[in-house]
Design a protein around this motif. Sequence first.
Motif, short mmCIF file in Angstrom:
data_model
loop_
_atom_site.label_atom_id
_atom_site.label_comp_id
_atom_site.label_asym_id
_atom_site.label_seq_id
_atom_site.Cartn_x
_atom_site.Cartn_y
_atom_site.Cartn_z
N THR A 4 -23.25 -35.13 31.02
CA THR A 4 -24.15 -36.22 31.04
C THR A 4 -24.46 -36.78 29.51
O THR A 4 -24.54 -37.63 29.50
CB THR A 4 -25.56 -35.15 31.29
OG1 THR A 4 -25.63 -34.57 32.53
CG2 THR A 4 -26.83 -36.14 31.39
N ASP A 5 -24.17 -35.74 28.43
CA ASP A 5 -24.30 -36.38 27.06
C ASP A 5 -23.11 -37.50 27.05
O ASP A 5 -23.37 -38.43 26.35
CB ASP A 5 -24.24 -35.24 26.27
CG ASP A 5 -25.37 -34.45 26.22
OD1 ASP A 5 -26.60 -34.85 26.60
OD2 ASP A 5 -25.34 -33.32 25.61
N ARG A 6 -21.99 -37.18 27.35
CA ARG A 6 -20.75 -38.08 27.18
C ARG A 6 -21.24 -39.23 28.02
O ARG A 6 -20.72 -40.43 27.48
CB ARG A 6 -19.70 -37.49 27.79
CG ARG A 6 -18.29 -38.09 27.60
CD ARG A 6 -16.93 -37.40 28.22
NE ARG A 6 -17.14 -37.53 29.80
CZ ARG A 6 -16.57 -38.72 30.26
NH1 ARG A 6 -16.09 -39.63 29.76
NH2 ARG A 6 -16.60 -38.70 31.63
N ILE A 7 -21.65 -39.30 29.16
CA ILE A 7 -21.94 -40.40 29.79
C ILE A 7 -23.06 -41.40 29.25
O ILE A 7 -22.74 -42.50 29.01
CB ILE A 7 -22.60 -40.05 31.32
CG1 ILE A 7 -21.41 -39.50 32.26
CG2 ILE A 7 -23.10 -41.40 31.93
CD1 ILE A 7 -21.67 -39.08 33.53
N LYS A 8 -24.09 -40.69 28.77
CA LYS A 8 -25.16 -41.52 27.97
C LYS A 8 -24.62 -41.98 26.64
O LYS A 8 -24.97 -43.11 26.16
CB LYS A 8 -26.35 -40.42 27.67
CG LYS A 8 -26.96 -40.08 28.89
CD LYS A 8 -28.22 -39.18 28.30
CE LYS A 8 -29.05 -39.05 29.71
NZ LYS A 8 -30.22 -38.09 29.14
N GLU A 47 -20.19 -48.50 26.84
CA GLU A 47 -19.18 -49.19 26.97
C GLU A 47 -19.22 -49.87 28.20
O GLU A 47 -18.76 -51.29 28.18
CB GLU A 47 -18.01 -48.22 27.34
CG GLU A 47 -17.19 -47.33 26.11
CD GLU A 47 -16.12 -46.65 26.58
OE1 GLU A 47 -15.96 -46.43 27.73
OE2 GLU A 47 -15.70 -45.94 25.53
N CYS A 48 -19.97 -49.67 29.24
CA CYS A 48 -20.17 -50.58 30.37
C CYS A 48 -21.03 -51.67 29.99
O CYS A 48 -20.82 -52.99 30.46
CB CYS A 48 -20.87 -49.65 31.60
SG CYS A 48 -19.73 -48.49 32.37
#
Length: 388
Positions: free
Chosen positions: A87-91, A97-98
């Motif tokens: 979750t931390d990596r996605i945030k 990046e998106c």
Amino acid sequence: MATSTSCAQDVIACDLCDKPTQQFCNSCQANLSDNCEHSGQRCEVNCKECDTPVCVKCIGLGPHKGHDVEELTETYEKKLQEIKAETDRIKAKLIPECQEEDNEIGNEISQTKSKLVSNRDQKTELSIEIGDYRATLGQMSKPTLSADVCLSTSGTELMDQVRVIAIIRNGYTPLYGVVCVGEAEAWVFGSDRTISRFDIHGAVKNTVTITGRSHWPAAISINCFRTQSKIIRYQGQKINQEIENDILGNPIFNGSGYEALYMSENNNGDLCVSEVHARSVVGVDKTGRVRFRYTGTPAKRKNATSPISIVTDALSQIIVADIINDCLHILNENGQFLRCVEDYALVKPYGLSVDSEGRLWVGLRGENDWGEPCSYGEIIVIKYLQNK
């Protein structure tokens, strides 16, 4: 617990003893007999090898015997940490990046819209770039004549008997060329320095005088004053293809090099060329490969074929003017003979063009065989296609 269903002839043994299985433990994934039933046993550990919760009894005696295990609380904490890290990596990484890519695409679309409007107004070459993708469109213009003809003649075929619908007396003797403009007009030129635009009723709409070194306007053809003829394809002022020899190195065109090659590009990209000196029609594809060679034999004319002007129509048919036999040869796109068009009015056919209505305009040379002027300086408009 779930009751096991087994057949007498195929007994399933208990995972903890050799007796027949009577029950199956869903939690431990073990076959159990009545004596080994461990209902009430709690799954207190996690089998690391099978990644499933099991009871102590199955670890000691059952199918998980010898496997590494860990406390369920430890497994729970590990899973929780993995979910938190992802979750931390996605945030922290994926979402920014998106968002950045989304902003870049938005900016590129805005810039592209501006270029589209600008190039549309200026009617120049259009280049569109989005990320690593690029597309370039040529100069924007009205649909070409061939496109108009395709639209207007879809669902048509050759008529059994052609019909002359107009005879235009133009005063050009000799007449060398006819180029249709739209549905009912054509530019006409001969041996003087003028080009005139006539309508189908014979009225002169415009006349242009040519200046320069040439004695008369040249037809759109290739005339190479050399020992061997060839076709040169240009992109702007740059040569990007020369069609001269076949794959064996032999000359494609058999003329002397001092005779004109009359040429028309067909809908399939073939170049259809009439060789005056060689008395033949040659079809070459986009790569310069010879697809066919037509010499007029199937037409069974009295004299050898003498092809002059050549044109293609919306049906991809090839029409060739035969000045010696006073007729027109019609071929299909593969160079196969379909029929000859003959009419009392066709005397020394020379120039050919097809208008946007699919009608054939035939310019008559206006000279006899000895080059003396005669009364044939006319344009014959022929209807040769009909609805199916």
